[in-house]
Design a protein around this motif. Structure first.
Motif, PDB file in Angstrom:
ATOM      1  N   TYR A 210       0.847  -1.194   0.000  1.00 33.88           N
ATOM      2  CA  TYR A 210       0.000   0.000   0.000  1.00 33.88           C
ATOM      3  C   TYR A 210       0.878   1.238   0.000  1.00 33.88           C
ATOM      4  O   TYR A 210       1.561   1.531   0.977  1.00 33.88           O
ATOM      5  N   ASN A 211       0.909   1.928  -1.121  1.00 29.14           N
ATOM      6  CA  ASN A 211       1.814   3.072  -1.256  1.00 29.14           C
ATOM      7  C   ASN A 211       1.064   4.336  -1.624  1.00 29.14           C
ATOM      8  O   ASN A 211       0.871   4.604  -2.794  1.00 29.14           O
ATOM      9  N   PRO A 212       0.645   5.093  -0.643  1.00 29.28           N
ATOM     10  CA  PRO A 212      -0.094   6.297  -1.015  1.00 29.28           C
ATOM     11  C   PRO A 212       0.817   7.358  -1.640  1.00 29.28           C
ATOM     12  O   PRO A 212       1.897   7.631  -1.130  1.00 29.28           O
ATOM     13  N   PHE A 213       0.359   7.892  -2.722  1.00 30.95           N
ATOM     14  CA  PHE A 213       1.068   9.011  -3.347  1.00 30.95           C
ATOM     15  C   PHE A 213       0.261  10.273  -3.123  1.00 30.95           C
ATOM     16  O   PHE A 213      -0.944  10.267  -3.293  1.00 30.95           O
ATOM     17  N   LEU A 214       0.947  11.327  -2.731  1.00 35.82           N
ATOM     18  CA  LEU A 214       0.192  12.545  -2.466  1.00 35.82           C
ATOM     19  C   LEU A 214      -0.287  13.190  -3.751  1.00 35.82           C
ATOM     20  O   LEU A 214      -1.364  13.720  -3.828  1.00 35.82           O
ATOM     21  N   TYR A 215       0.542  13.142  -4.767  1.00 32.17           N
ATOM     22  CA  TYR A 215       0.184  13.839  -5.989  1.00 32.17           C
ATOM     23  C   TYR A 215       0.287  12.884  -7.169  1.00 32.17           C
ATOM     24  O   TYR A 215       1.104  11.971  -7.169  1.00 32.17           O
ATOM     25  N   PHE A 216      -0.537  13.159  -8.150  1.00 30.18           N
ATOM     26  CA  PHE A 216      -0.383  12.434  -9.400  1.00 30.18           C
ATOM     27  C   PHE A 216       0.867  12.920 -10.126  1.00 30.18           C
ATOM     28  O   PHE A 216       1.380  13.988  -9.832  1.00 30.18           O
TER      29      PHE A 216
ATOM     30  N   ASN B 224      -7.580   6.219  -2.581  1.00 31.43           N
ATOM     31  CA  ASN B 224      -6.826   6.528  -1.369  1.00 31.43           C
ATOM     32  C   ASN B 224      -5.345   6.676  -1.634  1.00 31.43           C
ATOM     33  O   ASN B 224      -4.666   7.437  -0.980  1.00 31.43           O
ATOM     34  N   GLU B 225      -4.851   5.882  -2.577  1.00 31.70           N
ATOM     35  CA  GLU B 225      -3.428   5.964  -2.851  1.00 31.70           C
ATOM     36  C   GLU B 225      -3.114   6.932  -3.961  1.00 31.70           C
ATOM     37  O   GLU B 225      -1.956   7.203  -4.253  1.00 31.70           O
ATOM     38  N   ASN B 226      -4.158   7.422  -4.631  1.00 39.15           N
ATOM     39  CA  ASN B 226      -3.967   8.360  -5.714  1.00 39.15           C
ATOM     40  C   ASN B 226      -3.098   7.774  -6.825  1.00 39.15           C
ATOM     41  O   ASN B 226      -2.176   8.401  -7.310  1.00 39.15           O
TER      42      ASN B 226
ATOM     43  N   HIS C 107      -2.934  17.369   4.621  1.00 39.23           N
ATOM     44  CA  HIS C 107      -1.740  18.126   4.983  1.00 39.23           C
ATOM     45  C   HIS C 107      -1.854  19.621   4.696  1.00 39.23           C
ATOM     46  O   HIS C 107      -0.928  20.367   4.965  1.00 39.23           O
ATOM     47  N   HIS C 108      -2.986  20.042   4.122  1.00 37.70           N
ATOM     48  CA  HIS C 108      -3.127  21.468   3.801  1.00 37.70           C
ATOM     49  C   HIS C 108      -3.750  22.259   4.947  1.00 37.70           C
ATOM     50  O   HIS C 108      -4.312  21.685   5.867  1.00 37.70           O
TER      51      HIS C 108
ATOM     52  N   THR D 290      -5.198  13.612   2.386  1.00 39.15           N
ATOM     53  CA  THR D 290      -4.011  12.800   2.102  1.00 39.15           C
ATOM     54  C   THR D 290      -3.475  12.079   3.340  1.00 39.15           C
ATOM     55  O   THR D 290      -2.944  10.983   3.237  1.00 39.15           O
TER      56      THR D 290
ATOM     57  N   SER E 182      -5.371   9.075   3.858  1.00 38.46           N
ATOM     58  CA  SER E 182      -4.944   8.034   2.924  1.00 38.46           C
ATOM     59  C   SER E 182      -3.735   7.279   3.454  1.00 38.46           C
ATOM     60  O   SER E 182      -3.572   6.098   3.202  1.00 38.46           O
ATOM     61  N   LYS E 183      -2.876   7.987   4.167  1.00 39.68           N
ATOM     62  CA  LYS E 183      -1.672   7.331   4.666  1.00 39.68           C
ATOM     63  C   LYS E 183      -1.955   6.433   5.857  1.00 39.68           C
ATOM     64  O   LYS E 183      -1.214   5.483   6.099  1.00 39.68           O
TER      65      LYS E 183
ATOM     66  N   LEU F 279      -5.430   5.569   6.917  1.00 39.60           N
ATOM     67  CA  LEU F 279      -6.768   4.967   6.845  1.00 39.60           C
ATOM     68  C   LEU F 279      -7.401   4.858   8.234  1.00 39.60           C
ATOM     69  O   LEU F 279      -8.101   3.915   8.536  1.00 39.60           O
TER      70      LEU F 279
END
Lengths: 477, 400
Positions: free
Chosen positions: A469-475, B38-40, B214-215, B254, B257-258, B260
């Motif tokens: 599970y690797n969340p990326f903040l931005y595309f 969630n992971e974008n 985070h904003h 975000t 997402s990290k 959950l």
């Protein structure tokens, strides 16, 4: 492939292979083992699977010839030598060639090109297993296996092919051609497998994360607390990883009707280094004892030879773990301690209170893992190796001037529960508790075990799933 | 026939079979998702061993990707297969949430770099590369030197860690954002440093950072706007000159997402409209391949997806050009990260034109995209995390 991968647990192996294995008639079961073993092995090693097939083929043929010419010692001896040369040759080429060339180049400034061969998975295990067959046959300890399928099935038996235990042909010679799986065997196999999975995924992987952090720090700045926590984390990581893997292998073996030898017997409870090695990676120790130590004369040729024999065996044991000098040092470190215990230390350890002999053993084992893991194995220069080892050991004893820093406190707080699990899990406490419950508690309590066990299984799956599970903040980032 | 007896062994076998078969069958047959919100990111596609383009010309065997099959290490078929299987594992997010919960119960205070204290998720600021930040700041300085006629201001904004630091363990080894900001500001001479930190600190008990993202919130952005206005020489609108419109109450950002971690309540997104009317705008988002135009600074379609913060001036793209009906003729260049997105609506009332540039997506000289000399003022908006994780501002030094 590792047992703690999702592909193994939920795709190819557990569901598909086991179902087919149970459904086919008895005479096809070894074929299922053979095919699934080859697929399992090629899954991680698609090309060098042929090295394993070659080794198997030669040992099978050598075995047949040895058995056929029972009264021709020369032919038997030649077959043995061919098998040994081939297995050790495979091991030497793939595992040690690059290391030897690097060392020579490093020491003498030579420029021998390093072929950079990869290390085929499990080669140290399957060559040792396969060799044990020809040696035992030569010694007339076992009967020949005439059925090629059964023999290949012995080598490719997937539970133990990648990381042991080192199952000798002798261990399963009766089961390879005639075995059955009873309900209780299947159930205990499942328990054992889940225990192993939990040890690997829930404990080893988690505590290993701490060592990964410490290892990345500069050793000459570590506080004593951090240095101890780091190397303790690794000590527990390797134990739970390796013994967990053995548990999974033994469990899978049971599910298919095999009784593999035990590989670990609570080594961290040992009260001497000699005892530690009778409890740690037992199948390897037995292998070296049967095939190296005793043939060298063991302890029957006087004190000096005994000392030399012990040191030879332990240097080999060390370098079996990896083709690098620090591994050989690691083995030799134990060899020297065992010699000392033989000479006088053992008698002292017996006299002092148990706690102190345990402490002596445990601290030395922990320090041994600094040699094992705290050094970059690519280094061939002994000066650098020793300087890394002593910088780390120095840090453990306060050489950097700080006892406890924030890093140590933070690691302790975040990992305290896992450390506690490690400590309890290293002792036979839970096993004794289980036996007491089984004996004394009302019968219905035993129905709670499978539920508990399923919880461990589900938790393990959760942690395996999380690793991807690797969340990326931005595309597009 | 033997009588069936329900033993603990049978229960054990049954449960094991149920778990293994249950997970494997449901993962195999259930429909697959293409991406993970969630992971974008896009989830792995099934690793095919057949090259379909070759299938017609070379036949079945000719089309098999043998190299892919015998590749040993990463990127092998086998590796991709495991990735595929774990990407599409049934109930994937639930497994992750369960594992994170277990980690937390075992005493782990930090999950995936995020601390959760008192319903507030906080990203840990633990390290940064001194040389890289120095290079970024030097590039900013030389940029200011190249355009001496354009007054420039720099807003290095703290993240929620600085506001809630007393709630975090003192031994966690976290850096002080305040000290970091001061250290950076001491390296700026030609650029005016904006003291956003003290404006935010004054209001740290208000809802100025999202709990799960985070904003900063729109309110946080408002205080930042006040600090910027002071540095750039005009009076900010008072907090009472806005009508607040709540557009979402179920925003999980975000940081959620990290981790959950659904115990932390979802966030609220507010739009601050000028009571005397928002300026009419034409906003052009240029993302390199396509150009999209909007009549508002708010892109409300993002409120229907997970990434709701992007409803403030759209998602991160290289260039956003905003023309307003404010008739003072003033123009502002904003060199920014995503913190600027909720800040710009406040600035819009002060300029005829605002251009937002995201240096993370720009790899040649800025002059290839805009004419810097056209602008009356320049404002840097960076938060401590993005500023240290990506030294994109270095690229300001590029002249080609």
């Amino acid at each position: 492939m590792v047992f703690s991968s999702l592909t193994f647990l939920f795709f190819f192996f557990l569901p598909v292979t086991l179902l087919i294995y149970y459904l086919v008639p008895k005479r096809f079961k070894n074929i299922v083992i053979l095919i699934s073993g080859l697929i399992f092995y090629s899954w991680g090693e698609p090309i060098y699977v042929f090295a394993m097939i070659l080794s198997t083929f030669i040992d099978y043929t050598a075995g047949r010839i040895i058995a056929k010419y029972d009264d021709k010692p020369k032919i038997r001896f030649i077959c043995l030598i061919v098998s040994l040369v081939m297995n050790l040759g495979l091991l030497g080429t793939f595992k040690y060639l690059g290391f030897i060339i690097n060392s020579l180049n490093g020491w003498f400034g030579w420029t021998i090109p390093n072929p950079g061969l990869p290390l085929p998975i499990g080669i140290s295990f399957f060559t040792f297993q396969s060799m044990s067959y020809t040696i035992d046959l030569y010694r007339r300890n076992i009967k020949v296996q005439k059925n090629a399928v059964s023999f290949i099935a012995f080598v490719t038996l997937f539970p133990q092919i990648v990381a042991g235990p080192i199952v000798r042909y002798e261990d399963i010679q009766n089961e390879i051609d005639d075995r059955k799986v009873t309900e209780s065997m299947l159930a205990s196999g499942i328990s054992r497998f889940i225990v192993g999975l939990g040890k690997k995924v829930l404990i080893a992987n988690n505590i290993g994360a701490l060592w990964t952090q410490v290892k990345a720090l500069d050793y000459s700045t570590l506080s004593a607390g951090t240095a101890w926590l780091g190397i303790l984390a690794f000590t527990f990581q390797i134990y739970f990883d390796f013994s967990g893997y053995s548990d999974m292998a033994i469990g899978l073996g049971k599910m298919m009707g095999f009784n593999f030898p035990e590989n670990f017997n609570y080594p961290f409870q040992s009260k001497s280094i000699s005892e530690f090695w009778r409890r740690w990676h037992m199948t390897l120790g037995n292998w070296f004892k049967s095939y190296v130590y005793i043939p060298l004369g063991g302890n029957r040729k006087g004190k000096v030879r005994t000392v030399i024999n012990i040191l030879i065996v332990w240097a080999l044991t060390g370098v079996w773990h990896g083709a690098a000098w620090n591994f050989m040092l690691w083995g030799t470190f134990f060899g020297i301690l065992i010699v000392l215990e033989r000479l006088f230390l053992g008698k002292i350890l017996e006299k002092i209170p148990d706690f102190f002999s345990w402490l002596y053993t445990f601290v030395l084992v922990v320090i041994s893992f600094v040699i094992f893991e705290g050094v970059d194995p690519r280094i061939t220069d002994f000066g650098t190796i020793f300087s890394q080892i002593f910088t780390y050991i120095g840090a453990m004893f306060g050489a950097n001037g700080t006892g406890i820093d924030n890093f140590a406190i933070n690691s302790f707080v975040n990992y305290s529960v896992i450390f506690a699990l490690c400590i309890v899990g290293s002792t036979d406490l839970l096993k004794r508790l289980y036996e007491t419950v089984k004996e004394k508690a009302p019968k219905w309590v035993m129905y709670g075990m499978p539920v508990l066990q399923s919880g461990v299984m589900l938790a393990s799956v959760a942690f395996i799933a999380t690793s991807s599970y690797n969340p990326f903040l931005y595309f597009n980032f | 026939m033997k009588k069936f007896s329900f033993t603990p062994e049978k229960l054990s076998i049954g449960l094991f079979a149920f778990i293994v078969l249950g997970i494997s069958i449901s993962t195999t047959v259930l429909p697959k998702k293409e991406s993970s919100e969630n992971e974008n990111r896009d989830l792995a596609e099934f690793p095919s061993l057949i090259d379909e383009r070759k299938l017609e010309t070379d036949g079945f065997f000719g089309a098999i990707k043998w190299n892919y099959l015998v590749e040993r290490e990463e990127n092998s078929f086998m590796d991709d297969f495991e990735t595929y299987f774990s990407d599409h594992l049934v109930g994937r997010d639930l497994w992750v949430e369960a594992a994170n919960t277990l980690s937390r119960l075992s005493g782990k205070q930090e999950i995936n770099g995020v601390y959760t204290v008192d319903n507030q998720m906080i990203q840990a600021f633990r390290e940064y590369n001194k040389e890289e930040t120095a290079k970024s700041l030097a590039a900013v300085e030389s940029f200011a030197e190249r355009f001496p006629d354009i007054p420039m201001s720099f807003m290095l904004s703290p993240t929620s860690q600085e506001m809630y630091k007393e709630k975090l363990p003192s031994y966690a080894g976290l850096l002080s954002e305040k000290e970091f900001i001061e250290e950076c500001y001491s390296q700026l001479e030609k650029v005016t440093a904006i003291d956003t930190l003290s404006y935010l600190s004054e209001h740290k008990n208000e809802y100025i950072y999202y709990r799960t993202d985070h904003h900063w919130t729109s309110l946080g952005a408002y205080y930042a706007y006040c600090s910027a206005a002071k540095a750039m020489g005009y009076t900010p609108y008072g907090i009472n000159s806005f009508n607040v419109e709540t557009v979402s109450t179920d925003f999980r950002g975000t940081l959620y997402s990290k981790t959950l971690d659904s115990r932390v309540p979802a966030d609220t997104i507010d739009y601050y409209h000028f009571a005397d009317g928002d300026p009419a705008v034409k906003m052009t988002c240029i993302d390199g391949t396509k150009t999209t135009e909007y009549d508002s600074l708010y892109v409300r379609e993002f409120l229907n997806v997970k990434d709701k913060y992007s409803s403030f001036t759209g998602s991160n793209v290289p260039i956003v050009d905003i023309k307003t009906d404010v008739e003072n003729g003033k123009s502002l260049l904003v060199i920014k990260d995503s913190y600027a997105h909720s800040l710009v609506p406040f600035l819009a009332k002060h300029y005829s034109r605002i251009t937002m540039i995201d240096m993370r997506y720009i790899n040649t000289s800025l002059n290839n995209f805009i004419n810097v000399s056209d602008y009356d003022q320049a404002l840097f908006v960076q938060n401590v995390m993005t500023f240290t994780e990506d030294s994109a501002l270095k690229k300001l030094a590029l002249t080609k």
